[in-house]
Structures are given as structure tokens and as C-alpha cells.
Design a protein around this motif. Structure first.
Motif, PDB file in Angstrom:
ATOM      1  N   ASP A   1       0.819  -1.210   0.000  1.00 13.00           N
ATOM      2  CA  ASP A   1       0.000   0.000   0.000  1.00 13.00           C
ATOM      3  C   ASP A   1       0.855   1.262   0.000  1.00 13.00           C
ATOM      4  O   ASP A   1       0.380   2.342  -0.362  1.00 13.00           O
ATOM      5  CB  ASP A   1      -0.944   0.019   1.202  1.00 13.00           C
ATOM      6  CG  ASP A   1      -2.011  -1.063   1.105  1.00 13.00           C
ATOM      7  OD1 ASP A   1      -2.369  -1.450  -0.031  1.00 13.00           O
ATOM      8  OD2 ASP A   1      -2.474  -1.529   2.168  1.00 13.00           O
ATOM      9  N   GLY A   2       2.118   1.135   0.391  1.00 10.53           N
ATOM     10  CA  GLY A   2       3.025   2.275   0.406  1.00 10.53           C
ATOM     11  C   GLY A   2       3.852   2.415  -0.856  1.00 10.53           C
ATOM     12  O   GLY A   2       4.661   3.329  -0.970  1.00 10.53           O
ATOM     13  N   VAL A   3       3.645   1.519  -1.817  1.00 12.58           N
ATOM     14  CA  VAL A   3       4.406   1.557  -3.068  1.00 12.58           C
ATOM     15  C   VAL A   3       3.778   2.585  -4.005  1.00 12.58           C
ATOM     16  O   VAL A   3       2.581   2.552  -4.263  1.00 12.58           O
ATOM     17  CB  VAL A   3       4.433   0.165  -3.740  1.00 12.58           C
ATOM     18  CG1 VAL A   3       5.081   0.233  -5.116  1.00 12.58           C
ATOM     19  CG2 VAL A   3       5.154  -0.836  -2.850  1.00 12.58           C
ATOM     20  N   GLU A   4       4.589   3.501  -4.487  1.00 14.59           N
ATOM     21  CA  GLU A   4       4.127   4.479  -5.469  1.00 14.59           C
ATOM     22  C   GLU A   4       4.299   3.870  -6.851  1.00 14.59           C
ATOM     23  O   GLU A   4       5.373   3.361  -7.176  1.00 14.59           O
ATOM     24  CB  GLU A   4       4.932   5.760  -5.366  1.00 14.59           C
ATOM     25  CG  GLU A   4       4.693   6.529  -4.075  1.00 14.59           C
ATOM     26  CD  GLU A   4       5.453   7.841  -4.050  1.00 14.59           C
ATOM     27  OE1 GLU A   4       5.619   8.471  -5.106  1.00 14.59           O
ATOM     28  OE2 GLU A   4       5.879   8.212  -2.952  1.00 14.59           O
ATOM     29  N   VAL A   5       3.234   3.911  -7.663  1.00 13.83           N
ATOM     30  CA  VAL A   5       3.293   3.356  -9.005  1.00 13.83           C
ATOM     31  C   VAL A   5       3.113   4.491 -10.008  1.00 13.83           C
ATOM     32  O   VAL A   5       2.177   5.276  -9.904  1.00 13.83           O
ATOM     33  CB  VAL A   5       2.220   2.268  -9.216  1.00 13.83           C
ATOM     34  CG1 VAL A   5       2.262   1.745 -10.647  1.00 13.83           C
ATOM     35  CG2 VAL A   5       2.417   1.129  -8.230  1.00 13.83           C
ATOM     36  N   GLU A   6       4.035   4.549 -10.966  1.00 16.29           N
ATOM     37  CA  GLU A   6       4.012   5.568 -12.013  1.00 16.29           C
ATOM     38  C   GLU A   6       3.877   4.871 -13.366  1.00 16.29           C
ATOM     39  O   GLU A   6       4.580   3.902 -13.644  1.00 16.29           O
ATOM     40  CB  GLU A   6       5.316   6.371 -11.958  1.00 16.29           C
ATOM     41  CG  GLU A   6       5.480   7.365 -13.059  1.00 16.29           C
ATOM     42  CD  GLU A   6       6.865   8.016 -13.050  1.00 16.29           C
ATOM     43  OE1 GLU A   6       7.092   8.866 -13.917  1.00 16.29           O
ATOM     44  OE2 GLU A   6       7.690   7.676 -12.201  1.00 16.29           O
ATOM     45  N   VAL A   7       2.977   5.371 -14.193  1.00 18.93           N
ATOM     46  CA  VAL A   7       2.772   4.826 -15.534  1.00 18.93           C
ATOM     47  C   VAL A   7       3.163   5.903 -16.533  1.00 18.93           C
ATOM     48  O   VAL A   7       2.653   7.028 -16.471  1.00 18.93           O
ATOM     49  CB  VAL A   7       1.290   4.413 -15.740  1.00 18.93           C
ATOM     50  CG1 VAL A   7       1.066   3.939 -17.167  1.00 18.93           C
ATOM     51  CG2 VAL A   7       0.886   3.344 -14.737  1.00 18.93           C
ATOM     52  N   THR A   8       4.087   5.562 -17.441  1.00 18.80           N
ATOM     53  CA  THR A   8       4.516   6.518 -18.449  1.00 18.80           C
ATOM     54  C   THR A   8       4.527   5.861 -19.824  1.00 18.80           C
ATOM     55  O   THR A   8       4.901   4.701 -19.962  1.00 18.80           O
ATOM     56  CB  THR A   8       5.934   7.075 -18.155  1.00 18.80           C
ATOM     57  OG1 THR A   8       6.847   6.000 -18.056  1.00 18.80           O
ATOM     58  CG2 THR A   8       5.949   7.891 -16.886  1.00 18.80           C
ATOM     59  N   LYS A   9       4.109   6.614 -20.802  1.00 19.84           N
ATOM     60  CA  LYS A   9       4.087   6.152 -22.189  1.00 19.84           C
ATOM     61  C   LYS A   9       5.421   6.507 -22.821  1.00 19.84           C
ATOM     62  O   LYS A   9       5.888   7.647 -22.715  1.00 19.84           O
ATOM     63  CB  LYS A   9       2.942   6.840 -22.941  1.00 19.84           C
ATOM     64  CG  LYS A   9       2.894   6.568 -24.400  1.00 19.84           C
ATOM     65  CD  LYS A   9       2.180   5.287 -24.691  1.00 19.84           C
ATOM     66  CE  LYS A   9       1.940   5.210 -26.202  1.00 19.84           C
ATOM     67  NZ  LYS A   9       1.965   3.903 -26.722  1.00 19.84           N
TER      68      LYS A   9
END
Length: 111
Positions: A99-107
Motif C-alpha cells: 500500500d506504500g508503493v508508489e506506481v508511475e505509468v509513463t508512455k
């Protein structure tokens, strides 16, 4: 291609969603190349000895890597949901609260 990067415990993990028309890696176990979206990312787990050193929350642990298991999906949303879940699961396997993991999505534009 879409990169999905998780950050937590002072370390990161990045996997890739390949979209239709892009060439996903081809190796034993790769999904049907007709899948519109293919997720590929390392899997790992903590081990007591051997493996590779990784610093998590300021402490060194040892991790072993499993062969990536690509998965094919029909929609972008399905692929991204599975990718985010996979990334959080890998962190949980090494003792980081998912729950503390930051997830980033980039194209990323193909080169």
C-alpha cells in the motif's frame, strides 16, 4: 510501450506493457503475439543466501529472480491493472508494504 514503475523501501522495479504493433520479447513462454497488450516484468523474492544484494529500507537483503512471465491482455486497462498488481506484489515479497508503493505509468515512444 508503456512503462510501469514502482517505488518503495528505497528501491524501484520497472516493467513494460507492449502495445499492438510493438515487438514484445520472444522467448520460451512468451504469450501469443496476437495479444494486443503484453506485460513483461521481473519477479523476485527474498532468500537467505545467494541471489543478488538489494538495499531495502536501508538494509541489505538478498533476492533471487525468476524468469519473467509475460502475460497477454485484450485491453490496455486489463494490462495496466495487472501490471500495477504485479509490481506491488513483488515489493510485498521483499517485506515492503504494497500500500506504500508508489506506481508511475509513463508512455514511451518507440525508438
Amino acid at each position: 510501450m508503456i512503462l510501469v514503475r514502482g517505488s518503495g523501501g528505497g528501491t524501484e522495479l520497472t516493467g513494460t506493457v507492449f502495445e499492438r504493433g510493438e515487438e514484445p520479447p520472444a522467448y520460451k513462454g512468451a504469450p501469443d503475439e496476437d495479444a494486443p497488450y503484453v506485460w513483461v516484468c521481473d519477479s523476485f523474492y527474498e532468500v537467505e543466501s545467494g541471489g543478488s544484494a538489494l538495499r531495502v529500507d536501508g538494509e541489505e537483503i538478498r533476492v533471487a529472480f525468476e524468469e519473467p512471465m509475460p502475460r497477454g491482455f485484450d485491453t490496455r486497462e486489463q494490462a495496466l491493472t495487472a501490471a500495477k498488481e504485479h509490481v506491488r506484489t513483488q515489493f510485498a515479497r521483499i517485506g515492503v508494504d504494497p500500500d506504500g508503493v508508489e506506481v508511475e505509468v509513463t508512455k514511451q515512444d518507440p525508438a
